[in-house]
Scaffold this motif. Structure first.
Motif, short mmCIF file in Angstrom:
data_model
loop_
_atom_site.label_atom_id
_atom_site.label_comp_id
_atom_site.label_asym_id
_atom_site.label_seq_id
_atom_site.Cartn_x
_atom_site.Cartn_y
_atom_site.Cartn_z
N UNK A 90 0.81 -1.23 0.00
CA UNK A 90 0.00 0.00 0.00
C UNK A 90 0.84 1.27 0.00
N UNK A 91 1.93 1.28 0.76
CA UNK A 91 2.79 2.47 0.81
C UNK A 91 3.43 2.72 -0.55
N UNK A 92 3.99 1.66 -1.12
CA UNK A 92 4.67 1.79 -2.42
C UNK A 92 3.68 2.16 -3.51
N UNK A 93 2.52 1.50 -3.52
CA UNK A 93 1.51 1.80 -4.53
C UNK A 93 1.02 3.23 -4.45
N UNK A 94 0.73 3.70 -3.24
CA UNK A 94 0.23 5.06 -3.05
C UNK A 94 1.26 6.08 -3.50
N UNK A 95 2.51 5.91 -3.06
CA UNK A 95 3.56 6.87 -3.40
C UNK A 95 3.91 6.83 -4.89
N UNK A 389 -5.14 6.08 -13.05
CA UNK A 389 -4.06 6.91 -12.51
C UNK A 389 -3.70 6.52 -11.08
N UNK A 390 -4.55 5.70 -10.42
CA UNK A 390 -4.27 5.25 -9.06
C UNK A 390 -4.30 3.72 -8.99
N UNK A 391 -3.88 3.09 -10.07
CA UNK A 391 -3.97 1.63 -10.16
C UNK A 391 -3.20 0.95 -9.04
N UNK A 392 -1.94 1.33 -8.82
CA UNK A 392 -1.11 0.64 -7.83
C UNK A 392 -1.72 0.75 -6.44
N UNK A 393 -2.30 1.90 -6.14
CA UNK A 393 -2.93 2.10 -4.84
C UNK A 393 -4.10 1.13 -4.65
N UNK A 394 -5.00 1.06 -5.63
CA UNK A 394 -6.17 0.20 -5.50
C UNK A 394 -5.80 -1.28 -5.60
N UNK A 395 -4.80 -1.60 -6.43
CA UNK A 395 -4.35 -2.99 -6.50
C UNK A 395 -3.77 -3.44 -5.16
N UNK A 396 -3.03 -2.56 -4.49
CA UNK A 396 -2.46 -2.91 -3.19
C UNK A 396 -3.55 -3.09 -2.14
#
Length: 463
Positions: A90-95, A389-396
């Motif tokens: 979550x941290x990595x995805x959000x950042x 644009x927030x894929x990594x955040x939601x995937x995490x």
């Protein structure tokens, strides 16, 4: 703000391939450009899968050879990676979603995590030797050879898993950012082909020699991963991304955490989607985890068991690209529902009838084929449904839910089996219950999907 949805359309089908264009955000590909992109991403996928397919069985062999208990092995190889993923992804995805640089928002992180993971693999390769050296250097103050080995191994293993979580999270996010959406299913079909080929090559050529040449195999895989994945990162180009507001750039950790949970876990659509994905992924897990014990309980030899798995690999290899094409044409949501609706009656049949070597062989073979169809057909589901644009955040966020189930389901299933006197057909019953819950959840997701524009004009909700 979302990326423009300008991509190759149905009306382009009459245009020669050499004249077609595929777009994703500011990136525009000709057919040859798309081939080059797929080539480099699949080249990186080969290096990535060489690491993913090999590392767990290799470290299991190492730990077994050093006399480490099954409990410690389970904690290190099972629980620790899941726990690290729940906190780090979550941290990595959000950042990463909010990071901007000349190289993009994913590649800088991948260029850092790749050599770290490779260095940790080299450390693991020499862990027995370093453990022996530490034991000798500490002399009378040594806690023992086994603990010296285990301490150094654990440090390297944690370093590897942290880097692997970063790499796994952002490699899929990179694919989301550079592959046109109308080609995602076909790309992940090829992605699956590479994964299966790597699995076949590793098991056929290296697994039999792994115990004797464990150090050398780990060194070779570390070099392949570092060189191959780094080269992919240097050859794939990201596009320009929408600017991030100054407020988001300057917000502190606590504000970011609140924003993360507010954006990911306050809209019912995303909650249903996270739940459906987690339940569906876990529906196949009970049989997968206990299939060897199941086979032995019905007097099936490991040779026959291996042939069933190999047959499943062959079927997956032959069907991966067609399944990916179907996902592009009919949407991964429908592929997911179709696979689960076929899997449920299989589970019910197996609970009642799969009690001999022959009936188990049939049930397990179909299980392997259906699970392969499901995972290939739904590989692009997150890319199709999460905000781009927030894929990594939601995937995490989805991985957090899956991680919780991954930590809870195996011991709970094991407890059921122990209480039943090892009636392994109950693994299909647990799978059937999860499958039914997943189907119900996906039907709710499908209802939301149509409300949000459906196939023609889907737009993920803002939170």
């Amino acid at each position: 703000m979302n990326f423009p949805a300008q991509e190759h359309k149905q009306s382009d089908r009459g245009i020669p391939l050499s004249e077609r264009r595929w777009e994703i955000g500011p990136l525009v590909y000709s057919f040859s450009g798309l081939v080059v992109l797929f080539g480099w991403l699949l080249f990186g996928d080969f290096a990535w899968n060489a690491r993913e397919r090999a590392i767990t069985p290799l470290v299991q062999l190492m730990l077994e050879g050093e006399g480490v208990s099954d409990t410690i092995v389970g904690l290190l190889v099972g629980s620790l990676p899941a726990a690290l993923g729940m906190f780090i992804a979550p941290v990595v995805g959000y950042r990463s979603d909010r990071f901007r640089s000349r190289l993009g928002r994913r590649i800088p992180f991948l260029l850092v995590s790749t050599p770290v993971a490779s260095a940790a693999m080299l450390g693991l390769a020499f862990a027995p030797a370093v453990g022996g050296w530490l034991h000798k250097m500490l002399g009378g103050n040594s806690p023992g050879l086994a603990l010296c080995f285990l301490a150094f191994f654990t440090v390297c293993w944690i370093g590897f898993e942290v880097a692997a979580v970063v790499g796994n999270t952002l490699f899929l996010a990179l694919i989301n950012d550079v592959v046109p959406r109308v080609m995602l299913g076909r790309f992940f079909g090829l992605f699956r082909v590479v994964s299966i080929v790597v699995g076949i090559l590793f098991n056929f050529f290296l697994m039999g020699k792994a115990e004797e040449y464990l150090c050398e195999v780990l060194i070779g895989l570390a070099v392949i991963y570092c060189a191959g994945f780094t080269l992919m990162c240097l050859r794939v180009k990201e596009g320009e991304y929408p600017l991030v507001s100054e407020t988001e750039n300057r917000e502190g950790f606590s504000v970011s955490v609140r924003r993360y949970f507010r954006e990911c876990f306050t809209h019912r659509y995303y909650l249903w989607l996270f739940g459906a994905l987690a339940l569906a992924n876990m529906a196949f897990t009970p049989v997968n985890i206990f299939s060897i014990f199941y086979a032995k309980s019905v007097d099936m030899g490991m040779g026959a068991y291996g042939k069933i798995l190999a047959g499943g690999f062959v079927v997956s290899l032959l069907t991966s690209y067609p399944i990916g094409s179907l996902a592009d044409r009919f949407h991964p949501l429908r592929i997911a529902l179709a696979a689960l609706l076929v899997y449920f009656p299989l589970c019910i049949w197996a609970v009642i009838w799969a009690r001999t070597s022959g009936t188990f062989a049939f049930g397990f073979a179909i299980h392997v084929i259906i699970s392969g169809i499901f995972f290939t057909g739904t590989a692009s589901l997150g890319q199709r449904l999460f905000p781009k644009e927030r894929f990594a955040q939601f995937a995490s966020a989805g991985q957090m839910i899956l991680g919780l189930l991954t930590m809870l389901l195996p011991p709970m299933t094991g407890l059921i089996l122990d209480m039943s006197g090892h009636a392994y057909q109950l693994t299909f019953l647990v799978g059937a219950i999860l499958c039914l819950l997943a189907v119900a959840s996906f039907l709710v997701v499908m209802k939301y999907f149509h409300r949000l524009g459906g196939d023609a004009a889907y737009h993920p909700p803002n939170t």
